[in-house]
Design an enzyme around this catalytic site. Structure first.
Site, PDB file in Angstrom:
ATOM      1  N   LYS A 161       1.203  -1.437  -0.215  1.00  0.00           N
ATOM      2  CA  LYS A 161       0.256  -0.025  -0.043  1.00  0.00           C
ATOM      3  C   LYS A 161       0.625   1.129  -0.305  1.00  0.00           C
ATOM      4  CE  LYS A 161      -3.314  -2.506   1.298  1.00  0.00           C
ATOM      5  NZ  LYS A 161      -4.555  -2.473   0.173  1.00  0.00           N
TER       6      LYS A 161
HETATM    7  C1  LIG Z   1      -0.594  -7.424   2.159  1.00  0.00           C
HETATM    8  C2  LIG Z   1      -1.717  -7.683   1.544  1.00  0.00           C
HETATM    9  N1  LIG Z   1      -1.961  -8.532   0.496  1.00  0.00           N
HETATM   10  C3  LIG Z   1      -2.652  -8.241  -0.471  1.00  0.00           C
HETATM   11  C4  LIG Z   1      -4.121  -7.434  -0.069  1.00  0.00           C
HETATM   12  C5  LIG Z   1      -4.872  -7.459  -1.855  1.00  0.00           C
HETATM   13  O1  LIG Z   1      -5.235  -6.633  -2.405  1.00  0.00           O
HETATM   14  P1  LIG Z   1      -6.707  -6.369  -2.606  1.00  0.00           P
HETATM   15  O2  LIG Z   1      -7.587  -5.611  -1.816  1.00  0.00           O
HETATM   16  O3  LIG Z   1      -5.785  -4.835  -3.584  1.00  0.00           O
HETATM   17  O4  LIG Z   1      -7.517  -7.000  -3.638  1.00  0.00           O
HETATM   18  C6  LIG Z   1      -4.124  -6.829   0.844  1.00  0.00           C
HETATM   19  C7  LIG Z   1      -5.427  -5.783   1.267  1.00  0.00           C
HETATM   20  O5  LIG Z   1      -5.421  -5.601   0.211  1.00  0.00           O
HETATM   21  C8  LIG Z   1      -2.815  -6.508   1.553  1.00  0.00           C
HETATM   22  O6  LIG Z   1      -2.663  -6.040   2.532  1.00  0.00           O
HETATM   23  N1  LIG Z   2      -6.715  -4.973   2.627  1.00  0.00           N
HETATM   24  C1  LIG Z   2      -6.679  -3.873   2.590  1.00  0.00           C
HETATM   25  C2  LIG Z   2      -8.186  -3.491   2.586  1.00  0.00           C
HETATM   26  C3  LIG Z   2      -9.355  -2.058   2.177  1.00  0.00           C
HETATM   27  O1  LIG Z   2      -8.343  -2.362   0.665  1.00  0.00           O
HETATM   28  P1  LIG Z   2      -7.858  -0.950  -0.364  1.00  0.00           P
HETATM   29  O2  LIG Z   2      -7.249  -1.307  -1.225  1.00  0.00           O
HETATM   30  O3  LIG Z   2      -9.187  -0.298  -0.985  1.00  0.00           O
HETATM   31  O4  LIG Z   2      -7.069   0.081   0.340  1.00  0.00           O
HETATM   32  C4  LIG Z   2      -6.048  -3.603   3.727  1.00  0.00           C
HETATM   33  O5  LIG Z   2      -4.731  -3.159   4.281  1.00  0.00           O
HETATM   34  O6  LIG Z   2      -6.363  -2.274   4.094  1.00  0.00           O
END
Ligand SMILES: Cc1ncc(COP(=O)(O)O)c(C=O)c1O
Ligand SMILES: N[C@@H](CCOP(=O)(O)O)C(=O)O
Length: 464
Positions: free
Chosen positions: A112
């Site tokens: 992120k």
């Molecule tokens: C460590 C990790 N892997 C995978 C995901 C999944 O990603 P997305 O929500 O973009 O599908 C998340 C949360 O979003 C995460 O924090």
């Molecule tokens: N896994 C995510 C959930 C939120 O997803 P987002 O990509 O829409 O911000 C988190 O870690 O918060």
């Protein structure tokens, strides 16, 4: 470049307005009116670029010069200056057909940071240049919250409130969010799950009177800028692979929850990046794997797993993919989303199912498979996977065995020591994680109740 909504009821708008709007004002998700096509010649020219310059090259196709080139360059370079790796996102070869793209070298040790460091700086830039009030509201299953807070803490003109599910994030994730003492940060720990938190913020964004009065801004992947920033590393990974190796195209395996990361890959593919399949890896919360294999999109019972950030049933960005599956027919999307709201499920026809299967592979990874994968890769490669990354690797093995695949490492294992210890592995924490345990925490614990949450927000955010 103009932006529009998946439900077709938002007047075309520019890049910064799209960024500030977050969720489309008609309840849909913002998308570019046309996706720029990257020719193979441009792709070849991008070969020499650093990650920062690649980010600039991609963004400049989308920003309409609304941000002067020098300012954009400053924003991008500042955003990645704090990453712990000189390549920002190093690509590691595990064997001839499997590579890992490490996305966790930013300040909060999760993918992120890649988008949210930049978005934090972009919000500060817009706050200053356009004198805008920036009141960020976000929901997290652990990683988005920490990364968003890190991106804006202490920044002038910005307030941030993050909802996380009480006792359903890892200890390190909780500490990363709640040990931040800056006055512009509010953490609400909600007695519910991530879907409850996301549901509440989406309702608040959809209430335009409330949204406008309190100048609500989004940092979740409902914001198109998140998707765009994440699409860049698909290009970067591809370009780092030796030419001969990537000649037949590349598969990507992506640990998936809210469908944001994998949709960023889909965007890269639509821009022209030679991606064969996007492999969708879920844990036991496997609505998306069932969607790919059965052609039915239907939430099921919530499971708490070793990969808590993917403990998600309702995947926000599913609607963006639906838009392309419906051949960009916004009325059809609006109608299907209404049906989903009323009936709690969507079913897809044969032709659509074929299309879905041509875009995605999918595998649902249970707890034992997740832990076994962590153990196996520690033994085989002396490489420690976090449980989310382990889901991605297990899916790559199940779906694309021996076919060239880049698996995305979405978090550092130190964030999820609960699972690592169950594998009998003792890891040493990076200093920035170790020091969290000595810091005082600040958060408000609340029932899963919209009125109580609104009361906190109204007290926290400056209004008109
Ligand atoms: C460590 C990790 N892997 C995978 C995901 C999944 O990603 P997305 O929500 O973009 O599908 C998340 C949360 O979003 C995460 O924090
Ligand atoms: N896994 C995510 C959930 C939120 O997803 P987002 O990509 O829409 O911000 C988190 O870690 O918060």
């Amino acid at each position: 470049m103009k932006y529009t909504s998946t439900r077709g009821k938002v007047p075309a708008c520019g890049f910064i307005d799209t960024f500030l709007m977050g969720l489309g004002d008609d309840g849909g998700l913002m998308i570019p009116a046309t996706i720029p096509a990257i020719s193979s010649q441009t792709l070849a020219e991008w070969q020499r670029l650093s990650f920062q310059d690649l980010m600039l090259a991609v963004f400049s196709l989308y920003t309409n010069d609304e941000i002067p080139a020098e300012d954009l360059k400053d924003l991008v370079y500042t955003s990645y200056a704090g990453f712990r790796s000189p390549e920002v996102l190093p690509l590691t070869k595990l064997n001839d057909s499997l590579y890992i793209l490490e996305l966790f070298h930013g300040p909060t040790f999760a993918f992120k940071d890649v988008a949210l460091q930049l978005m934090g700086n972009l919000y500060a830039y817009v706050a200053k240049k356009q004198n805008k009030v920036i009141n960020i509201l976000g929901a997290t299953s652990g990683d988005t919250g920490a990364a968003a807070i890190s991106g804006v803490r202490g920044k002038e003109g910005i307030q941030i409130c993050i909802l996380h599910p009480h006792e359903k994030v890892s200890r390190v994730q909780e500490l990363q969010m709640t040990t931040v003492q800056d006055d512009n940060v509010l953490n609400l720990s909600v007695k519910g799950n991530f879907d409850d938190c996301q549901g509440i913020i989406k309702e608040l964004f959809a209430d335009l009177e409330f949204k406008n009065k309190y100048h609500l801004r989004a940092i979740n992947s409902i914001n198109f800028v998140r998707i765009l920033a994440q699409s860049v590393y698909y290009f970067y990974a591809y370009l780092q692979l030796p030419e001969g190796v990537r000649a037949g195209g590349v598969n990507f395996s992506i640990p998936t929850g809210n469908f944001g990361n994998i949709f960023s890959g889909y965007l890269a593919k639509r821009m022209g990046l030679p991606i064969n399949k996007l492999i969708l890896a879920t844990n036991e919360n496997n609505i998306l794997q069932r969607f790919v294999h059965d052609g039915i999109y239907m939430p099921d019972k919530f499971h708490s797993t070793y990969s808590p950030s993917m403990d998600i049933q309702i995947a926000s960005n599913f609607e963006r993919y639906l838009y392309y599956l419906c051949d960009e027919d916004a009325n059809e999307v609006a109608e299907r989303m209404e049906r989903f709201k009323a009936e709690g499920r969507l079913e897809f026809n044969e032709a659509e199912r074929e299309k879905i299967l041509s875009d995605f592979g999918a595998h649902s990874v249970n707890g034992a498979e997740c832990l076994n994968t962590i153990q196996a890769y520690k033994d085989r490669y002396d490489y420690l996977l976090d449980p989310h990354t382990a889901c991605g690797i297990a899916a790559a093995e199940a779906d694309r065995k021996d076919k060239l695949t880049v698996s995305l490492a979405t978090a550092h294992p130190a964030k999820f020591d609960e699972a690592i210890r169950l594998c009998g592995i003792k890891q040493s924490f990076p200093e920035a994680v170790r020091e969290l345990f000595d810091k005082p925490q600040r958060q408000v614990v609340l029932d899963n109740n919209k009125e109580d949450i609104v009361e906190q927000l109204v007290r926290f955010y400056p209004a008109d």
